[in-house]
Design a protein around this motif. Sequence first.
Motif, mmCIF file in Angstrom:
data_model
loop_
_atom_site.group_PDB
_atom_site.id
_atom_site.type_symbol
_atom_site.label_atom_id
_atom_site.label_comp_id
_atom_site.label_asym_id
_atom_site.label_seq_id
_atom_site.Cartn_x
_atom_site.Cartn_y
_atom_site.Cartn_z
ATOM 1 N N VAL A 84 0.842 -1.199 0.000
ATOM 2 C CA VAL A 84 0.000 0.000 0.000
ATOM 3 C C VAL A 84 0.876 1.247 0.000
ATOM 4 C CG1 VAL A 84 -1.880 -1.187 1.198
ATOM 5 C CG2 VAL A 84 -0.183 0.094 2.525
ATOM 6 N N ARG A 86 0.521 5.970 -0.199
ATOM 7 C CA ARG A 86 -0.321 7.155 -0.228
ATOM 8 C C ARG A 86 -0.762 7.426 -1.664
ATOM 9 N NH1 ARG A 86 4.068 8.003 2.092
ATOM 10 N NH2 ARG A 86 4.807 9.586 0.618
ATOM 11 N N SER A 87 -1.815 8.132 -1.831
ATOM 12 C CA SER A 87 -2.429 8.313 -3.150
ATOM 13 C C SER A 87 -1.499 8.966 -4.150
ATOM 14 C CB SER A 87 -3.719 9.129 -3.022
ATOM 15 O OG SER A 87 -3.450 10.405 -2.453
ATOM 16 N N THR A 146 -7.664 -3.328 6.598
ATOM 17 C CA THR A 146 -7.954 -2.065 7.288
ATOM 18 C C THR A 146 -7.206 -0.872 6.709
ATOM 19 O OG1 THR A 146 -6.200 -2.416 8.941
ATOM 20 C CG2 THR A 146 -8.393 -3.283 9.464
ATOM 21 N N TYR A 147 -6.362 -1.053 5.693
ATOM 22 C CA TYR A 147 -5.491 0.038 5.240
ATOM 23 C C TYR A 147 -6.262 1.235 4.696
ATOM 24 C CZ TYR A 147 -6.201 -1.897 0.525
ATOM 25 O OH TYR A 147 -6.761 -2.349 -0.647
ATOM 26 N N GLU A 148 -7.460 1.014 4.168
ATOM 27 C CA GLU A 148 -8.224 2.139 3.627
ATOM 28 C C GLU A 148 -8.629 3.131 4.714
ATOM 29 O OE1 GLU A 148 -11.389 0.242 1.514
ATOM 30 O OE2 GLU A 148 -10.239 0.139 -0.361
ATOM 31 N N ARG A 149 -8.687 2.670 5.947
ATOM 32 C CA ARG A 149 -8.988 3.582 7.054
ATOM 33 C C ARG A 149 -7.919 4.650 7.201
ATOM 34 N NH1 ARG A 149 -10.377 -0.876 11.807
ATOM 35 N NH2 ARG A 149 -12.002 -2.030 10.657
ATOM 36 N N GLY A 151 -6.433 6.040 4.649
ATOM 37 C CA GLY A 151 -6.386 6.816 3.421
ATOM 38 C C GLY A 151 -5.361 6.320 2.418
ATOM 39 N N LYS A 153 -3.844 3.530 -0.577
ATOM 40 C CA LYS A 153 -4.305 2.789 -1.755
ATOM 41 C C LYS A 153 -3.504 1.507 -1.908
ATOM 42 C CE LYS A 153 -1.085 4.868 -5.079
ATOM 43 N NZ LYS A 153 -0.924 5.595 -6.361
ATOM 44 N N LYS A 154 -4.098 0.537 -2.566
ATOM 45 C CA LYS A 154 -3.384 -0.705 -2.866
ATOM 46 C C LYS A 154 -2.546 -0.516 -4.119
ATOM 47 C CE LYS A 154 -5.616 -4.284 -4.589
ATOM 48 N NZ LYS A 154 -6.473 -5.502 -4.674
#
Length: 267
Positions: A84, A86-87, A146-149, A151, A153-154
């Motif tokens: 994962v 950051r965006s 839980t990584y989306e919590r 913020g 991204k995969k």
Amino acid sequence: MLKIAHSPDADDAYMFYGIAVGAVKLPAPFVEFLSDIETLNRLALEELLDVTAISAHALAYICNKYFVMSVGASMGDGYGPVVVARSEVAEPKYVAVPGRFTTAALLTRLALPRARAVELPFDKILNAVAAGIVDAGVLIHEGQITYERYGLKKVLDLGEWWRQETGLPTPLGLDVVRKALGREMAERITEALRESIQYADSHREEALRYAQKFARGLSLEETARFVNMYVNKYTRDMGEVGRRAVRELLERAREAAGAPDCFPEFV
């Protein structure tokens, strides 16, 4: 006195539930030790544990010291550790991994050969990625759901990558028994773990509530989802497909990472 170890995670807790509540007896008195998987890997390298969970990658370095149990394996069936970021990160350079001997670290090396691995404790990786200390991180255990919590991204599911590469399940964790105990004792311990998993399956609600205590903030529904991911048909019986997956991982570890030759003995 047997020295038995596993990680304090929901899937391992579910597998050992029958033993933990006394419904299944091991063939000898034992003491239990819980720690993160990389610590267990390193203790097994020194042959300090009789029965332990290890990373499948670590088996390459202890192959002559431990039998591999045919039950208790954590294998992703087309899924696995998740990278994962950051965006705003396009191509990660520094990727946090949960220890040199983890399967997650090996798969990262295979799938992202240009990335530079940075070792961190598994439970610090999410925060390190979110804080921008590293570009990306490889998540094992409950972080995978839980990584989306945070913020994030995969970037890549390493289990998906492995399936595309090999057509096999992803061998992440194994349970092993010290060869010095003898094959007969190893087989008896293997059967006890098999019975423990069967007991958990037949007392599923109670076993899941017990496992939730080790799930680091997951709801009961999320705990069940995670347990279903890593206590699957390969856990209950690795079978020939599971053994092929282990051998393939070990061969790739030898070719890509210089790991020793390993010809595992299964019980």
